[in-house]
Design a protein around this motif. Structure first.
Motif, PDB file in Angstrom:
ATOM      1  N   LEU A 106       0.818  -1.229   0.000  1.00 36.80           N
ATOM      2  CA  LEU A 106       0.000   0.000   0.000  1.00 36.80           C
ATOM      3  C   LEU A 106       0.849   1.275   0.000  1.00 36.80           C
ATOM      4  N   ARG A 107       2.169   1.139   0.054  1.00 39.24           N
ATOM      5  CA  ARG A 107       3.027   2.329  -0.025  1.00 39.24           C
ATOM      6  C   ARG A 107       3.938   2.237  -1.253  1.00 39.24           C
ATOM      7  N   ASP A 108       4.969   1.398  -1.206  1.00 36.27           N
ATOM      8  CA  ASP A 108       5.878   1.307  -2.352  1.00 36.27           C
ATOM      9  C   ASP A 108       5.110   0.759  -3.573  1.00 36.27           C
ATOM     10  N   GLY A 109       4.237  -0.214  -3.331  1.00 39.22           N
ATOM     11  CA  GLY A 109       3.478  -0.811  -4.427  1.00 39.22           C
ATOM     12  C   GLY A 109       2.495   0.172  -5.019  1.00 39.22           C
TER      13      GLY A 109
ATOM     14  N   VAL B 259      15.672  -5.703   5.478  1.00 37.29           N
ATOM     15  CA  VAL B 259      16.094  -5.401   4.102  1.00 37.29           C
ATOM     16  C   VAL B 259      14.874  -5.075   3.245  1.00 37.29           C
ATOM     17  N   HIS B 260      15.128  -4.323   2.181  1.00 35.64           N
ATOM     18  CA  HIS B 260      14.056  -3.843   1.298  1.00 35.64           C
ATOM     19  C   HIS B 260      14.657  -3.851  -0.104  1.00 35.64           C
ATOM     20  N   CYS B 261      14.274  -4.833  -0.919  1.00 37.10           N
ATOM     21  CA  CYS B 261      14.955  -4.979  -2.213  1.00 37.10           C
ATOM     22  C   CYS B 261      14.038  -4.660  -3.386  1.00 37.10           C
ATOM     23  N   HIS B 262      14.613  -4.012  -4.391  1.00 34.37           N
ATOM     24  CA  HIS B 262      13.888  -3.771  -5.642  1.00 34.37           C
ATOM     25  C   HIS B 262      14.393  -4.753  -6.697  1.00 34.37           C
ATOM     26  N   ASN B 263      13.561  -4.901  -7.737  1.00 33.38           N
ATOM     27  CA  ASN B 263      13.750  -6.046  -8.628  1.00 33.38           C
ATOM     28  C   ASN B 263      14.317  -5.680 -10.001  1.00 33.38           C
TER      29      ASN B 263
ATOM     30  N   GLY C   7       9.523  -3.298  -9.520  1.00 32.99           N
ATOM     31  CA  GLY C   7       8.819  -3.816  -8.349  1.00 32.99           C
ATOM     32  C   GLY C   7       9.720  -4.124  -7.165  1.00 32.99           C
ATOM     33  N   ASN C   8       9.076  -4.635  -6.116  1.00 33.75           N
ATOM     34  CA  ASN C   8       9.759  -5.004  -4.868  1.00 33.75           C
ATOM     35  C   ASN C   8       9.825  -6.528  -4.769  1.00 33.75           C
ATOM     36  N   THR C   9      10.488  -6.996  -3.733  1.00 26.32           N
ATOM     37  CA  THR C   9      10.495  -8.440  -3.451  1.00 26.32           C
ATOM     38  C   THR C   9       9.056  -8.900  -3.267  1.00 26.32           C
TER      39      THR C   9
HETATM   40 ZN    ZN Z   1      11.388   0.995  -2.153  1.00 19.33          ZN
END
Ligand code: ZN
Ligand code: KIV
Length: 511
Positions: A12-15, A201-205, A237-239
């Motif tokens: 609901l935030r990064d997405g 951790v917070h990973c982008h794809n 996107g994110n993980t």
């Molecule tokens: Zn992010």
């Protein structure tokens, strides 16, 4: 001892901030309730200082959910922290999430600050936020491209100032699993007070490595992972939540970790997101793609029939993919319908049930069997969408081999009925041209797709359009057994969303 991995969901935030995925408050609230059922540990509900609409949505989510932490994102300014706290202060378990960039690239070109200034900013912000709550997360944006000793220094300062979680993002999706794991291990070893905080951790794809990087970092000591349903998020996107959770679940003999996720809610969560946003997941997407559990090759089919484990490493039911969905028909009464809605997770007021029951009856007159997907599509269309400025009252089209494609359309605009007729190269083109004429809009149609919810020629057509006007992009969705009507509804929905976005601009979002 088996360690728990904290699941921090940022759908609901990064997405939500990625193009095409914006949701209205009702949609966000509904999705947050589903995340609670999924049993994520933290819902990052939004970035309250970015817009009044975001503030309101975060506030409402904070009121709605009670068994899960609600995080709000903030930069290091007092205004951002005040807005974040203002939105989540009523939550049962609030968390303020503060971030500032730490890489030299960002310091030189974006922040124009020295490293010591960045540390002071972070410490000031955390100290200020501590007045409100002691549940504070600090993120070092672009952490994976930051100097590793500087990362340790800023994390040490953040923890001393009161941060209880420190997050290491691979903001631009640049890391390689072995390298990222080494960085996590280094931070764990060289941050003296790391034992007082959870390392996240917070990973982008961007390189397709978000899941691999996240898993590698768990092995190296991370105990919180930031993820999104269907892997949606900035750029690539994110993980993806389902990939991490199912990797830990399926390979639990090898990976000695667990999550509290109710895996049976994975597919319903993925599906709900698709219903709300109208953006399907790619068919070969791991875990939740349409082909994830289907075997096409003869040898594989034969193997699965002999013994499931020959080619299947997970059971579809583990992720809540039920094959025997309940079927309703034209004789189903309001009571059965209401029960089914409840079963699907929609506890709606009577007035709203009446509205979709009416649509259900209309659909049941045209089709023999109505399945869960049909009902969810009706809910998404009738209940969760933004209040309509333009409403479709009447549509008649002429098409065929020798006809000039023509559409006659009647719309209700702010309570007044307007009508017109127009031509096009086909009936859909004629319909869209006429709607644009009546509404006086000039949007560009960037994308148009038709899909069907179920099999059979009587299936509901589900149409998705992407529109752009004055630099604002949005999606529109519509469903109906008649694909021209579904297209008109999708186009009108897109116009309504454009208008809504114009009023609650998301353009201030910067994270
Ligand atoms: Zn992010
Ligand atoms: O990608 C990123 O760095 C972020 C931070 C705000 C955590 O989204």
């Amino acid at each position: 001892m088996t360690d728990k991995i904290i699941i921090f969901d940022t759908t609901l935030r990064d997405g939500e901030q990625s193009p095409g995925y914006s949701m209205n408050t009702a949609e966000k609230l509904h999705f947050a309730a589903q995340l609670e059922k999924l049993r994520v540990d933290v819902i990052e509900a939004g970035f309250p200082s970015s817009s009044a609409g975001d503030f309101e949505a975060v506030q409402m989510i904070a009121h709605k959910v009670s068994n899960v932490e609600v995080a709000a994102l903030a930069r290091t300014s007092k205004e951002d922290i005040d807005a974040a706290w203002g939105a989540i202060k009523e939550a049962a378990h609030p968390r303020i999430h503060i971030f500032i960039a730490t890489s030299d690239i960002h310091l030189q070109h974006k922040l124009r600050m020295r490293r010591d200034q960045v540390i002071s900013k972070a410490v000031e912000a955390i100290t200020y936020a501590r007045r409100f709550t002691d549940n504070i997360e600090f993120s070092a944006e672009d952490g994976s491209r930051s100097d590793r000793d500087f990362l340790c220094t800023i994390f040490e300062a953040a923890i001393s100032a009161g941060a209880t979680t420190v997050n290491l993002p691979d903001t631009v999706g640049y890391a390689i699993p072995s390298e990222f794991a080494e960085l996590v291990a280094y931070v764990k070893e060289h941050t003296p007070n790391i034992g007082k905080a959870i390392l996240s951790v917070h990973c982008h794809n961007d390189l397709g490595l978000a899941t691999a990087n996240t898993l590698a970092s768990i092995n190296a000591g991370a105990r919180q992972v930031e993820v999104t349903v269907n892997g949606i998020g900035e750029r690539a996107g994110n993980t993806s939540l389902e990939e991490i959770v199912m990797a830990l679940h399926t390979r639990r003999g090898y990976l000695d970790f667990f999550t509290d996720i109710n895996t049976k809610e994975i597919y319903p969560s993925s599906h709900l997101l698709v219903m709300i946003t109208g953006i399907p997941v790619q068919p070969n997407k791991a875990i939740v793609g349409a082909n994830a559990f289907s075997h096409e090759a003869g040898i594989h089919q034969d193997g699965v029939l002999k013994h499931r484990t020959t080619y299947e490493i997970m059971e579809p039911t583990t992720i809540g993919l039920e094959t025997n969905r309940l079927v309703l028909g034209k004789h189903s009464g309001r009571h059965a319908f209401k029960d089914r809605l409840r079963g699907l997770g929609y506890d709606l007021p009577d007035q709203e049930i009446d509205k979709i029951f009416q649509r259900f009856k209309e659909l049941a007159d045209k089709r023999k069997e109505i399945v869960d997907d049909d009902i969810e599509a009706l809910v998404a269309e009738e209940i969760l969408r933004v209040p309509d400025i333009f409403k479709l009252r009447y549509l008649n089209v002429v098409g065929g081999t020798d006809a000039i494609p023509t559409a006659t359309v009647q719309l209700e605009i702010d309570g007044k009925v307007e009508q017109d007729a127009g031509f096009g190269v086909g009936p859909i083109d004629a319909t869209f041209n006429t709607i644009a004429e009546i509404t006086g809009t000039h949007s560009k149609l960037l994308h148009f797709s038709i899909d069907s919810l179920t099999s059979g020629t009587d299936a509901q057509g589900i149409v998705t359009v992407q529109l752009e006007e004055d630099g604002i992009k949005t999606l529109g969705k519509g469903n109906d057994p008649d694909i021209i009507v579904a297209s008109a509804k999708a186009y009108i929905n897109g116009l309504n969303r454009l208008e809504h976005l114009r009023r609650n601009s998301h353009s201030e979002k910067t994270a």
